[in-house]
Structure formats: C-alpha cells, structure tokens
Design a protein around this motif. Sequence first.
Motif: not given
Length: 207
Positions: A84-97, A136-142
């Motif tokens: 049930q994850h959201t767009l915000e969850d994916v952004l959090d994984a990208f932004v916060r670290p 490859h990391v950016l492609r995985e997030f994309a």
Amino acid sequence: MPPSQPSFSTKERILGVAETLFARHGFAGASLRQVTAAAKVNLAAVNYHFGSKESLIEEVFRRRLDELNRHRLAALAAVAENPQHTLEDVLDAFVRPALEQSMDTAGGAAFVRVLARAYAEHDERLRKFLSDNYGHVLREFASAFARQLPHLDKEELYWRLDIVAGALTYAMADFGMIKRRGETSEATHRERTAEHLIRFAAAGLRA
C-alpha cells in the motif's frame, strides 16, 4: 590489524583534504600539490593510494555515494515491502538519506558542493563515471516512481525527476531563504526540510 591502520588513516586524510579543496577551488583549480601540502603527505602517497588525480576525484565520490545509495536502496526495499505504499513513501526513500548525509558534520556540506561542481564544470569523464557506477540506482527509483505515476510517459517522468533531483541538491546545499534558527536543532530542521520537499515534489510529479 594494527599494520594497516596508518595506511587507512593516510588515505582517509587525503580524501578529506581533497574533498575540501575540490569544493573550494573546483577539480581543475585544486592541484595535487595543494592536496599533498594540506594532507601533509608526499606525491608518492597519493600515487600509491589512487594512481592519478582522476582516480582521486572518483574515490572522493565513491566513498560518499556508495554509502548514500546503500541507504537509499535499503529504504526503497523497505517501502516496496508494503503493497500500500505511496508516492510520498518512494520520495522519502530518495530524499531523506541525501539530506541526512548533507547535514553530516564530517564533511557533508563540502561533498554537496563537490557534487554540484561535477555538473557545473561539465566534466564528461566524471559524468560517465557517475552514470556507470550509480545510474542503476536512479533507474531503480525511476521504476518505482513510474509505478506510482502511470499517467506519465517516460520522457515526462524523467523531466520531472530531474527537477526533483535539482530541488533536492539545492536543499542539500542549504542555499535557500529558509535558514535554521538558533533554537531549532539540526535534526528538526532536516525533518522540516524533508517534509516540505516531499510534499512539493509529490504535487509536481502528480500534476
């Protein structure tokens, strides 16, 4: 492992000094002579550990980006476990670290400036290194973003992600008008930055 410790310390000292000088003067502007003088080592030590100035530059990136992307991918994997994850969850994984690393007192701010220079100076060799090693990391997030944004074609998605990445770099560099107040802790300021950026990026990506 005592015998290896001096070698490790010398290498880390060279990397720390190089990062600071590259941030201040750029890759072309900072010479190996300046690096060796500031690190209090001779040129042979740089050649022994890195082989060339180009390899030294790459290692400056590798020691930060390997850690950053390990944290990003771990966060993305944790997000993916929740159906049930959201767009915000994916952004959090990208932004916060990335924000956490930029606010690291051990050179985080200097590395952000180094990262900005990698793009500002149009160093094609360095760009290729970054693409080959971390693309490859950016492609995985994309791919994760694409699943949340099926209405966007690939070109539009990448345009928007490029703008999000630019906003993140700006926030990491702390260039903005919103500065941390004296009574606000670094952790609280970072949390507020993450919340605002994620909310803003999500709206832009969904539009």
